[in-house]
Scaffold this motif. Structure first.
Motif, short mmCIF file in Angstrom:
data_model
loop_
_atom_site.label_atom_id
_atom_site.label_comp_id
_atom_site.label_asym_id
_atom_site.label_seq_id
_atom_site.Cartn_x
_atom_site.Cartn_y
_atom_site.Cartn_z
N TRP A 99 -28.40 15.98 110.11
CA TRP A 99 -26.89 15.68 109.78
C TRP A 99 -26.56 16.67 108.84
N ILE A 100 -25.00 16.80 109.02
CA ILE A 100 -24.42 17.97 107.93
C ILE A 100 -23.12 17.30 107.79
N THR A 101 -22.16 17.40 106.69
CA THR A 101 -20.98 17.14 106.34
C THR A 101 -20.56 18.42 105.85
N LEU A 102 -19.43 18.83 106.46
CA LEU A 102 -18.82 20.17 106.47
C LEU A 102 -17.80 20.05 105.32
N VAL A 103 -17.74 21.06 104.50
CA VAL A 103 -16.83 21.28 103.41
C VAL A 103 -16.01 22.41 103.72
N LYS A 104 -14.56 21.92 103.78
CA LYS A 104 -13.35 22.77 103.79
C LYS A 104 -13.48 24.23 103.06
N PRO A 105 -13.45 25.07 103.60
CA PRO A 105 -13.45 26.66 102.88
C PRO A 105 -12.25 26.67 102.23
N VAL A 106 -12.28 27.14 100.89
CA VAL A 106 -11.28 27.54 99.93
C VAL A 106 -10.73 28.73 100.22
N ASP A 107 -9.50 28.91 100.24
CA ASP A 107 -8.84 30.13 100.72
C ASP A 107 -9.31 31.32 99.66
N LYS A 108 -9.69 32.53 100.09
CA LYS A 108 -10.04 33.51 99.05
C LYS A 108 -9.01 33.88 98.20
N ILE A 109 -9.27 33.99 96.74
CA ILE A 109 -8.18 34.26 95.94
C ILE A 109 -8.07 35.88 95.84
N PRO A 110 -6.84 36.24 96.01
CA PRO A 110 -6.57 37.85 96.04
C PRO A 110 -6.84 38.68 94.67
N ALA A 111 -7.27 39.78 94.76
CA ALA A 111 -7.41 40.66 93.46
C ALA A 111 -6.15 40.89 92.77
N PRO A 112 -5.99 40.97 91.52
CA PRO A 112 -4.95 41.42 90.58
C PRO A 112 -4.62 43.10 91.24
N ALA A 113 -3.35 43.12 91.11
CA ALA A 113 -2.87 44.44 91.38
C ALA A 113 -2.45 45.54 90.34
N ASP A 114 -2.14 46.64 90.73
CA ASP A 114 -1.30 47.66 89.94
C ASP A 114 -2.16 47.70 88.29
N VAL A 115 -3.31 47.73 88.34
CA VAL A 115 -4.03 47.77 87.02
C VAL A 115 -3.94 49.13 86.34
N GLN A 116 -3.49 49.10 85.15
CA GLN A 116 -3.30 50.37 84.49
C GLN A 116 -3.82 50.51 83.13
N VAL A 117 -4.48 51.45 82.38
CA VAL A 117 -4.99 51.47 81.34
C VAL A 117 -4.36 52.56 80.39
N TRP A 118 -3.93 52.48 79.35
CA TRP A 118 -3.37 53.15 78.49
C TRP A 118 -4.12 53.32 76.82
N ARG A 119 -3.87 54.39 76.09
CA ARG A 119 -4.75 54.34 75.01
C ARG A 119 -3.10 54.37 73.88
N GLU A 120 -2.74 53.24 73.58
CA GLU A 120 -1.77 52.88 72.73
C GLU A 120 -2.14 51.41 72.23
N GLY A 121 -1.87 51.37 70.83
CA GLY A 121 -1.90 50.33 70.11
C GLY A 121 -3.45 49.69 70.04
#
Length: 257
Positions: free
Chosen positions: A151-173
């Motif tokens: 026997w097996i009880t199935l678990v509904k898959p969780v929708d995949k969470i997207p990745a953050p976009a437009d990552v920027q890196v600055w040398r300030e502050g």
């Protein structure tokens, strides 16, 4: 009793020999055959009669697990060979919903099978429950019984969470050893993780939880790639929703002090 069969060796006819002996219960053929391999005569011994193969025994209870792949849900079944009877040549599988009819799950020559569950019944509070049975076969026929139900009880898959976009890196502050990392947030997500690489290796992982967005809608955090970054070293930065392990593309930044 002697069996006479003529064989031509390329130069003349010869008579290989065979004999039968009585073992006290049945006659058994002990055959001494001479065959010509192209250069010389070779003796080959065989024993008759060939004993029939025993039917396989009952397969133990299979092990079931859920596999989520490419938006589909599968049941993966694995099982052990029967502990009794003859060696199986194949297995047949039956499966079905706990309250429904049985479905043919096909055959397998190995002790595992992946079964697609088409349109699982997710309306159950605890998820749909399925059962599965396996039967062993060989040339003498099928096992007298199928395996016990698994026997097996199935678990509904969780929708995949997207990745953050437009990552920027600055040398300030920030502090003397920090850079300013910005990213576009994922809707309804407030906790993030920033990861830093140097020379192909992860050198730092920083949690960025509950940070408000700036006026442009970006989340932001001051990050020290390492405790003492060195001039000219190139670090890579990426951001993921915390626990999702879906990372943005890596952004390079060269430390210039």
């Amino acid at each position: 009793m002697k069996n006479l069969t003529y064989v031509h060796d390329g130069s003349g006819w010869r008579i290989p020999t065979s004999y039968e002996i009585f073992d006290g219960a049945t006659w058994k053929g002990i055959k001494k055959k001479e065959i010509f391999d192209g250069t010389q005569w070779v003796e080959v011994f065989t024993e008759d009669p060939i004993q029939p193969i025993e039917k396989p025994g009952r397969v133990p209870t299979p092990r079931l697990s859920q596999v989520n792949q490419d938006g589909q849900v599968y049941i993966k079944a694995e099982w052990d060979a029967p502990p009794t009877g003859g060696k199986p040549a194949k297995y047949t599988i039956r499966w079905g919903h706990a309250k429904g009819s049985w479905t043919d799950g096909g055959e397998s020559n190995v002790r595992t099978k992946l079964i697609l569950v088409d349109k699982p019944l997710w309306d159950h509070a605890e998820g749909p429950k399925y059962q599965l049975r396996v039967r062993a076969w060989n040339s003498s026929g099928q096992a007298d019984s199928e395996s016990p139900d698994a026997w097996i009880t199935l678990v509904k898959p969780v929708d995949k969470i997207p990745a953050p976009a437009d990552v920027q890196v600055w040398r300030e502050g920030g502090a003397w050893n920090e850079v300013h990392v910005f990213w576009t947030p994922v809707p309804e997500q407030d906790e993030y993780t920033i990861r830093v690489w140097y020379d192909g290796q992860v050198v730092n992982t920083i949690d960025a939880n509950g940070l408000p967005a700036n006026d442009a809608g970006y989340r932001q955090k001051f990050v020290a790639p390492v405790s003492t970054p060195q001039w000219g070293q190139v670090y890579e930065y990426a951001v993921s929703v915390k626990g999702a392990d879906t990372w943005s593309g890596r952004v390079e930044h060269k430390w210039a002090g």
